[in-house]
Design a protein around this motif. Structure first.
Motif, PDB file in Angstrom:
ATOM      1  N   PHE A   1       0.925  -1.013   0.055  1.00  9.93           N
ATOM      2  CA  PHE A   1      -0.143   0.040  -0.036  1.00  9.93           C
ATOM      3  C   PHE A   1       0.918   1.143   0.046  1.00  9.93           C
TER       4      PHE A   1
ATOM      5  N   SER B   1       2.196   1.722  -3.522  1.00  5.88           N
ATOM      6  CA  SER B   1       0.952   1.970  -4.426  1.00  5.88           C
ATOM      7  C   SER B   1       0.238   3.312  -4.245  1.00  5.88           C
ATOM      8  N   PHE B   2      -0.087   3.642  -2.941  1.00  6.24           N
ATOM      9  CA  PHE B   2      -1.029   4.632  -2.755  1.00  6.24           C
ATOM     10  C   PHE B   2      -0.214   5.973  -2.263  1.00  6.24           C
ATOM     11  N   THR B   3       1.013   5.733  -1.307  1.00 10.15           N
ATOM     12  CA  THR B   3       1.639   6.854  -0.960  1.00 10.15           C
ATOM     13  C   THR B   3       2.687   7.438  -1.675  1.00 10.15           C
TER      14      THR B   3
ATOM     15  N   ASP C   1       4.432   7.952  -5.855  1.00 10.27           N
ATOM     16  CA  ASP C   1       4.253   8.249  -7.155  1.00 10.27           C
ATOM     17  C   ASP C   1       4.507   7.299  -8.102  1.00 10.27           C
TER      18      ASP C   1
ATOM     19  N   ILE D   1       3.269   4.099  -9.103  1.00  9.54           N
ATOM     20  CA  ILE D   1       2.053   3.703 -10.080  1.00  9.54           C
ATOM     21  C   ILE D   1       1.724   4.785 -10.955  1.00  9.54           C
ATOM     22  N   PRO D   2       1.518   6.084 -10.586  1.00  5.31           N
ATOM     23  CA  PRO D   2       0.928   7.350 -11.515  1.00  5.31           C
ATOM     24  C   PRO D   2       2.184   7.428 -12.633  1.00  5.31           C
TER      25      PRO D   2
ATOM     26  N   VAL E   1      -5.508   5.313 -12.752  1.00  7.67           N
ATOM     27  CA  VAL E   1      -4.569   5.322 -11.597  1.00  7.67           C
ATOM     28  C   VAL E   1      -4.988   4.205 -10.401  1.00  7.67           C
ATOM     29  N   LEU E   2      -6.143   4.511 -10.126  1.00  5.56           N
ATOM     30  CA  LEU E   2      -6.783   3.680  -8.986  1.00  5.56           C
ATOM     31  C   LEU E   2      -6.690   2.353  -9.415  1.00  5.56           C
TER      32      LEU E   2
ATOM     33  N   ARG F   1      -3.267   1.065  -9.201  1.00  6.77           N
ATOM     34  CA  ARG F   1      -2.850   0.660  -7.692  1.00  6.77           C
ATOM     35  C   ARG F   1      -3.484  -0.386  -7.120  1.00  6.77           C
TER      36      ARG F   1
ATOM     37  N   PHE G   1      -1.736  -3.542  -8.609  1.00  7.41           N
ATOM     38  CA  PHE G   1      -0.384  -3.671  -8.060  1.00  7.41           C
ATOM     39  C   PHE G   1      -0.221  -4.048  -6.631  1.00  7.41           C
ATOM     40  N   VAL G   2      -1.216  -3.591  -5.811  1.00  2.00           N
ATOM     41  CA  VAL G   2      -1.406  -4.428  -4.264  1.00  2.00           C
ATOM     42  C   VAL G   2      -1.475  -5.766  -4.437  1.00  2.00           C
TER      43      VAL G   2
END
Length: 928
Positions: A742, A745-747, A749, A751-752, A824-825, A828, A831-832
């Protein structure tokens, strides 16, 4: 009224370099001191009542030196003086009121009664076979501690060793555990080995077997004084004292440990784990072995982390997103950071933050996260193998867990329950059958869930309250960040405005650190109190429940601020024109332009380094020194009165002045929390393993020095493994896979950037990425009073930029999430799932490839069984031959029995004589 007499069990002397060997023997200089009992003769206070001049409170106190803090075993040998009713006192000490045998009310025995009780207790020890010696001044001493030394003679040692099934080495059969090339050992291993005696014994193992007096001729008994080591002798005496664990009294080993282990200059040497185990016992030996394995495996993790950080340093100048953020010609005008007082600002002013973020947020971070997840699995597998190897070399394989005695508090509450039931029953005549039935019911009676229900209710409510307190502290720091940011943004000083983020982030993290340190101490005391309310039956249950509560509370306390920055900060702030407010006045804070990962890195590094420096090192050094100083000041008066005797203090006097041992839970806890910093959020701070390694190199020697010189030697406990701590480590290793997935993926950049490069970039490169991540906003859509007044950037009437994936103001669905956001979501989340399954699969492969039991240990176990069978077969064969020889001798004497000339007939030998011949041959057999 002060109690005049307290009897304590005190662990044998803790060795120090200054102590002499004279204090370890009786006055004859031959018999070893295996244990020391302390009798506290308390000074009388001012007594006005004449009736009370000869009566005072006497209590029997048993101290376990903190290994099991609140209790000791349930039965006390000195109960024979009357009825005993227990009540819990301070942690590590239980006072037993000495009253009459009849009735429930306690009496106040005089001093001579307490002396009689002590004499009876010592007589029971003599009856058990122990030998006792006291100083001459004991009978003359009116107050203060009086010491009684105990010695276990050879017959007692043999009897108890056979009863406890202690494994001892056989006579001549031994073999090497590991095989190394002599040249390789001389070049690479020997320089790092500590200079301890009998170093070769660590690589050589005698064939061992459970002690039996019938097979005493098979054992390697070179000296009866040294055959049983000091730990075993102390354990045997401790068992006689109705305890279940052992202690150690070996001065020579203590001096070697002080010189070769408990010194900072020996940081580069391996730990003498076998010597630590012989001196402190298996449980403490396993702790230091585990800490050594953990520190060793931090070396490759630190090297890889340095390489990842070096990659970020090497590529920071070629990173296109950082270059675009620093390019002033692109002229990205950003929305204000606060309402009204804050002005529009240029994205190029955040150039430093963007470059620093790339040091930790780069493609190598993903590789490092996967590597650390596999590293955690490798660490646990390696420790399992090391643990099994130690269990084999320490003869811990196949040991049976002894049934533990109930804790004194458990028995006290159980006794109170029985008394309440007896009072509630109506008084009537009871026949003998009824009395027997009641006695049987009292024996099998135990506490039920109904008795523990109030404690469970208080536990659940208190833990929820502590969670709320932790979240309140985090929320308070959030409010502090928001308010200070707004106040600094209103400052007319341009330098203050430019340093808003750095100042607010640094001060907020320091406040978080102080709050964490304070709550850690509170939560430790609360966890102990809550565990007492549950009324666990045994010490093992008590320790496991205490560990779980303390870990749960301290885990939430240490990681709550980090979880907030990693997964919540900036995600609920809203957008320009529709921000989320706290208390209707302050906007929720947003991430920095370079992302939240750099703030997560700052938060993690300061909290980790602060806890290690302040809590793990300064507290461990400073607090024991401070406690020692306070005790010295308190004892100064009595020391001046006793100075007239002008006798040098004995070793047990010096050891009694040391701090009591409070268990291994704090030592394990700080390392487990550090393991979380290294594994859970390592994707945001690749240098975490390096700082953990540097801390642990000091921590090992600091703990060693503390155990050898600052604490009373604890009761040694036999343990096959590290217990529940392994399960906690395994759970954190699996949890770290999810957290790192996470974080990446989310914190970050990561993945973006991938989505833009492979889906939206016109050239297939990262050019234009910053413009892609910024959305447009029409200034006219600001709420009244929130737009900047008199902007220094001129009259901006059409639009400004903010970091988000939203539709532009001219689109039909203005300010809604755009197609890029959903792409992007989805990436993410994919990827998780991919990261978790890949790492979990690789972890299972690693665990499957590495066997739990080393191949050498399997072969040695088979070889040992074969050798034991050969030894017993050879013994039985020799016995059979001896019996045959004795039978032949008997028959020969029968044949040769003829009449003498005088007419006297030679009588036949009795069978007892034949067996005496057999025993003589058995004794002579080892000589050949």
């Amino acid at each position: 009224m002060v109690a005049p007499g307290l009897l304590q069990y005190v662990v044998g002397p803790t060795a120090s370099p200054q102590s002499s060997a004279e204090g370890l023997c009786f006055s004859d200089g031959r018999r070893k001191v295996d244990y020391v009992l302390v009798f506290h003769q308390r000074r009388h206070g001012s007594i006005r009542s004449p009736a009370s001049t000869s009566v005072s409170h006497d209590r029997l106190s048993i101290v376990s030196n903190g290994n099991f803090p609140p209790s000791v075993g349930p039965d006390v040998e000195a109960e024979r003086g009357g009825g005993v009713q227990g009540e819990a006192a301070n942690a590590g000490e239980v006072f037993m009121e000495l009253g009459c045998s009849g009735g429930n009310e306690t009496t106040e025995p005089a001093d001579h009664e307490m002396r009689l009780i002590r004499q009876e207790f010592e007589a029971n020890l003599l009856e058990a076979g122990l030998e006792i010696e006291r100083n001459n001044e004991v009978s003359l001493k009116t107050h203060g501690p009086c010491f009684t030394r105990l010695h276990a003679p050879w017959p007692v040692l043999c009897r108890e060793a056979e009863f406890l099934k202690i494994k001892v080495p056989t006579k001549t059969v031994r073999y090497h555990l590991f095989w190394f090339s002599v040249h390789v050992q001389r070049l690479f291993v020997s320089p790092f080995q500590p200079k301890v005696p009998h170093q070769d014994h660590e690589r050589t193992k005698f064939l061992s077997h459970c002690f039996s007096r019938d097979k005493i001729h098979l054992y390697n008994i070179t000296s009866k004084d040294t055959f049983f080591d000091n730990a075993t002798r102390g354990r045997i005496v401790y068992e006689i004292l109705r305890r279940t664990v052992c202690v150690r009294t070996c001065q020579t080993i203590g001096e070697v440990l002080h010189e070769e282990w408990a010194r900072y200059s020996a940081f580069y040497k391996y730990q003498p784990i076998d010597l630590v185990r012989k001196y402190f016992g298996e449980k403490i030996g396993l702790y230091f072995a585990w800490l050594g394995v953990y520190t060793q495996l931090l070396v490759p993790a630190s090297i890889v982390g340095i390489i990842v950080f070096g990659y970020g340093v090497a590529t920071v100048d070629t990173n296109i997103p950082s270059q675009e953020m620093c390019d002033e010609s692109l002229n990205f005008t950003m929305c204000p950071l606060c309402d009204g007082a804050c002005d529009f600002w240029r994205l190029s002013t955040a150039c430093g933050t963007a470059r620093a973020s790339h040091l930790f947020d780069n493609p190598a971070t993903v590789f490092f996260a996967i590597f650390m997840s596999l590293w955690a699995v490798l660490f646990l597998e390696h420790w399992k193998r090391r643990q099994i190897s130690l269990s084999f070399s320490w003869d811990l394989t196949g040991i049976e867990e002894d049934e533990e005695h109930p804790r004194p508090k458990y028995e006290t509450i159980l006794l109170q329950k029985r008394q309440r039931k007896q009072k509630n029953k109506k008084k009537k005549k009871k026949n003998e059958v009824g009395k027997l039935r009641n006695l049987c019911l009292a024996v099998i009676e135990k506490l039920t869930w109904k008795d523990r229900l109030p404690g469970y209710f208080i536990n659940v409510s208190s833990i929820l309250f502590m969670f709320g307190l932790t979240f309140s502290a985090v929320f308070g720091v959030i409010v502090y960040r928001i308010t200070v940011s707004a106040l600094m943004a209103m400052s007319p000083d341009p330098e203050t405005k430019s340093n808003v983020r750095v100042t607010v982030t640094a001060t907020a993290v320091i406040i978080n650190l102080v709050v964490i340190l304070i709550l850690d101490e509170i939560y430790g005391a609360v966890a102990l109190w809550l565990t007492e309310l549950e009324i666990p039956k045994t010490e093992t249950n008590f320790e496991e429940r205490l560990i779980l509560k303390a870990f749960l509370l301290k885990f939430m306390n240490a990681y709550a601020p980090i979880f907030y920055v990693a997964f919540f900060k900036g995600r609920f702030a809203g957008r320009p024109g529709n921000y989320v407010y706290v208390f209707n006045d302050f906007r929720m804070e947003e991430c920095a332009p370079g992302g939240c990962l750099i703030e997560l890195c700052i938060q993690l590094s300061i909290i980790m380094l602060g806890k290690q420096l302040i809590q793990n090192n300064i507290f461990e050094i400073g607090i024991p020194k401070l406690k020692k100083l306070v005790r010295a000041i308190k004892d100064k008066g009595s020391a001046e009165e006793e100075r007239e005797e002008e006798r040098p203090p004995q070793q047990w006097n010096l050891d009694y002045a040391l701090a009591p041992f409070e268990g291994l839970t704090p030592e394990y806890m700080e390392m487990i929390i550090q393991f979380g910093f290294v594994s859970l959020f390592v994707a945001s701070f690749p240098l975490a393993p390096l700082f953990a390694l540097l801390n642990n190199v000091i921590e090992i020697r600091l703990d060693a020095k503390k155990f050898v010189t600052e604490l009373r030697r604890p009761v040694a406990i036999r343990a096959k493994d590290i217990g529940i701590w392994y399960n906690i480590l395994s759970g954190m290793g699996k949890f770290s896979v999810i957290i790192n997935a996470f974080v990446i993926s989310f914190t970050s950049d990561f993945i973006p950037r991938l989505v833009y490069q492979y889906m939206f970039s016109q050239t297939g490169t990262m050019h234009g990425f910053i413009d892609h991540t910024l959305s447009y906003f029409n200034v006219s859509n600001f709420k009244p009073g929130t737009a900047p007044q008199n902007s220094e950037l001129g009259d901006i009437t059409f639009c400004s930029r903010y970091k988000d994936y939203r539709e532009p103001p001219w689109a039909p669905d203005a300010y809604t999430f755009s197609k890029q956001y959903w792409c992007v979501l989805a990436a993410r989340l994919a990827f998780v799932i991919l990261f978790q399954n890949l790492v979990m699969f690789l972890s299972l492969v690693v665990a499957w490839v590495i066997p739990d039991v080393p191949k050498t240990i399997v072969e040695q176990l088979k070889r040992e069984k074969k050798l034991l069978v050969d030894v017993f077969l050879r013994e039985e064969k020799e016995k059979f031959q001896l019996i045959q020889n004795c039978a032949l001798l008997y028959s020969w004497r029968a044949v040769s029995c003829i009449k003498e000339p005088s007419g006297v007939t030679q009588p036949l030998p009795a069978m007892s004589e034949v067996f005496r011949y057999q025993e003589t041959l058995l004794l002579l057999l080892p000589l050949y």
